[in-house]
Design a protein around this motif. Structure first.
Motif, PDB file in Angstrom:
ATOM      1  N   GLU A 140      26.563 -43.397   7.522  1.00 33.17           N
ATOM      2  CA  GLU A 140      26.339 -41.952   7.436  1.00 33.17           C
ATOM      3  C   GLU A 140      27.631 -41.145   7.368  1.00 33.17           C
ATOM      4  O   GLU A 140      27.774 -40.273   6.540  1.00 33.17           O
ATOM      5  N   SER A 141      28.591 -41.394   8.276  1.00 31.73           N
ATOM      6  CA  SER A 141      29.812 -40.592   8.284  1.00 31.73           C
ATOM      7  C   SER A 141      30.937 -41.377   8.934  1.00 31.73           C
ATOM      8  O   SER A 141      30.697 -42.292   9.731  1.00 31.73           O
ATOM      9  N   SER A 145      33.107 -39.552  10.604  1.00 36.81           N
ATOM     10  CA  SER A 145      33.461 -38.593  11.654  1.00 36.81           C
ATOM     11  C   SER A 145      32.631 -38.869  12.894  1.00 36.81           C
ATOM     12  O   SER A 145      31.403 -38.721  12.866  1.00 36.81           O
ATOM     13  N   LEU A 169      25.837 -43.429   3.169  1.00 35.96           N
ATOM     14  CA  LEU A 169      26.642 -42.308   3.653  1.00 35.96           C
ATOM     15  C   LEU A 169      25.933 -40.990   3.371  1.00 35.96           C
ATOM     16  O   LEU A 169      25.123 -40.896   2.444  1.00 35.96           O
ATOM     17  N   TRP A 228      26.532 -36.733   3.015  1.00 33.16           N
ATOM     18  CA  TRP A 228      27.335 -35.505   2.982  1.00 33.16           C
ATOM     19  C   TRP A 228      26.496 -34.325   3.465  1.00 33.16           C
ATOM     20  O   TRP A 228      25.264 -34.348   3.372  1.00 33.16           O
ATOM     21  N   GLU A 246      29.331 -30.005   9.099  1.00 28.19           N
ATOM     22  CA  GLU A 246      30.356 -30.803   8.438  1.00 28.19           C
ATOM     23  C   GLU A 246      31.465 -29.900   7.895  1.00 28.19           C
ATOM     24  O   GLU A 246      31.212 -28.864   7.281  1.00 28.19           O
ATOM     25  N   ASP A 266      35.859 -33.733   8.153  1.00 29.86           N
ATOM     26  CA  ASP A 266      34.846 -34.786   8.322  1.00 29.86           C
ATOM     27  C   ASP A 266      34.686 -35.582   7.032  1.00 29.86           C
ATOM     28  O   ASP A 266      34.492 -36.807   7.061  1.00 29.86           O
ATOM     29  N   THR A 294      35.413 -39.560   6.504  1.00 26.75           N
ATOM     30  CA  THR A 294      34.474 -40.498   5.876  1.00 26.75           C
ATOM     31  C   THR A 294      35.167 -41.286   4.771  1.00 26.75           C
ATOM     32  O   THR A 294      34.975 -42.499   4.642  1.00 26.75           O
ATOM     33  N   THR A 313      25.811 -42.590  -1.497  1.00 30.01           N
ATOM     34  CA  THR A 313      25.867 -41.319  -0.780  1.00 30.01           C
ATOM     35  C   THR A 313      24.628 -40.487  -1.096  1.00 30.01           C
ATOM     36  O   THR A 313      24.017 -40.632  -2.160  1.00 30.01           O
TER      37      THR A 313
END
Length: 438
Positions: A284-285, A287, A321, A323, A328, A332, A336, A350
């Motif tokens: 996912e991220s 961050s 992932l 966005w 965000e 961040d 990523t 993504t």
């Protein structure tokens, strides 16, 4: 060109057949809407059950409309209708099934068979409209306690050979799917739990191996897709499953999805011994701040570790992932990108965060949501989040991610990087400019 049979529908089919009902599956994978509508218009009306998810709403609404016009009794279920009960009933569904469908449909069919005006209030786990047009919802359906008692999916109800043929023609290997468990107990804020709730129920290892052995002997696939939400969640179960596969001398390539915090060295060894060639992980991220905001319950370090453990055993890795999750910032996105470069997955996909109704994330940002299309012609992915950047911004983030990963790999290979570096500077300038003008 990677189709799989609709296991949920086929589980319901096999359950109902085992109770003496005459059930047919219209498989829309290799058919058109027009063919279905013709069938509805020319067949004696009976009961039509339709599965609906996030992406099929418009098609389902059309099916319900035509079915009702032709005199069919319509039942709709799946992960979306529970969040839009009134909308689906107004669109033509006689009944919305809430949660697991096998026993609920069994009781519904019994009611429809015994009375022209059945007392739907006696059937748990449904919603319907009363004679006065008011919304009625019965108590929740108790979930199946022992999945081993359920018959396997009725794969004979569809043309599974055609699925395998498509796989072989497009990819060189035929693949079939199987599930070993139902549900996910984790609490990611953006994830829907409409059908199984936040539960996790496993079949016994022996039962799963029985089915895998039968699939191999019956269809001769070159690989399997284990379609669980989190395949390696229970390490003890995985040990027993691997031992039973070894005892029967069964080994077949497969891919699966899991969580990074449910992969350690022992699990990676077991996956490799079983023939796993690819593990998908929802990262996912990169961050940690955003992961904590999502309530993912994992760390960036755990994702890095899981990827490395798989790679060391020659297991490919896939990464999902996201966005645009609420809050965000550019830092961040940069985190990523750095995360993906370090993890170096074989494949990564993504998406831009979207709020699914019924989830905590939808509730959190509900005041920011704008519906720009009629409900029946759209999906939750079409909702505009006012606090989110425009899609073009995330397209640039995608391109920057791809180029940064390519640059990292090129440097390791000693390849020329000047053109890539120039392009990356331009893309990063676009994102930075958008931050300044926001």
């Amino acid at each position: 060109m990677k189709p799989y049979v609709p296991l949920g529908i086929l589980y319901i089919c096999s359950h109902l057949r085992a109770r003496g009902f005459d059930v047919e599956v219209f498989d829309s994978t290799f058919a058109t809407g027009g063919q279905l509508f013709e069938r509805l218009r020319t067949s004696p009306p009976s009961v039509l059950g339709v599965y609906a998810n996030l992406m099929t709403r418009a098609n389902v609404v059309s099916i319900l409309r035509v079915a009702r016009q032709c005199g069919w009794t319509t039942v709709v279920g799946g992960p979306e209708p529970g969040a839009y009960v009134r909308e689906y009933l107004d669109a033509g569904a006689d009944v919305v099934v809430l949660g697991e469908g096998e026993v609920t449909l069994e009781e519904l069919l019994q009611s429809f068979a015994t009375s022209r005006t059945p007392d739907l209030g006696r059937v748990n786990g449904i919603a319907y409209l009363g004679e006065d047009g008011s919304l009625r919802q019965t108590p929740p359906r108790q979930q199946l306690a022992n999945l081993d008692l359920q018959p396997w999916p009725a794969r004979d109800a569809v043309d599974i050979d055609r699925y395998i043929k498509v796989w072989r023609e497009a990819h060189g290997n035929g693949s079939v799917s199987v599930i070993t468990a139902r549900g996910c107990p984790y609490k990611c804020r953006w994830c829907s739990h409409q059908v199984f709730g936040q539960t996790h129920r496993r079949r016994s290892p022996r039962s799963v191996v029985d089915e895998v052995e039968w699939l191999i002997n019956t269809y001769s696939p070159e690989m399997l897709w284990i379609a669980d939400d989190v395949f390696t969640i229970h390490h003890g179960w995985l040990r027993e499953y691997a031992a039973e596969m070894r005892r029967r001398r069964i080994r077949i390539p497969f891919e699966c999805i899991t969580r990074a915090d449910r992969v350690n060295a022992e699990v990676a060894d077991l996956l490799a011994s079983l023939g796993c060639f690819r593990v998908w992980i929802g990262s996912e991220s990169g961050s940690q701040r955003l992961l904590d905001s999502m309530e993912r319950g994992v760390t960036v370090g755990e994702v890095q570790s899981a990827m490395a453990l798989c790679r060391e055993r020659s297991i490919q890795t896939g990464m999902f992932l996201m966005w645009g999750y609420a809050g965000e910032e550019l830092q961040d996105i940069e985190a990523t990108i750095d995360h993906v470069k370090r993890a170096d997955p074989d494949i990564y996909f993504t998406t831009v965060a979207y709020p699914i109704k019924g989830t905590p994330y939808h509730t959190q940002i509900a005041a920011d949501l704008v519906m720009i299309m009629p409900w029946a012609n759209s999906s939750d992915r079409d909702l505009v989040v006012r606090s989110q950047r425009p899609r073009s911004y995330y397209e640039v983030a995608d391109r920057l991610l791809r180029d940064e990963v390519e640059l990292s790999r090129a440097r390791k290979a000693g390849a020329a990087v000047d053109a890539l570096q120039a392009r990356i500077r331009e893309l990063r300038a676009v994102l930075q400019s958008a931050e300044v003008t926001a």
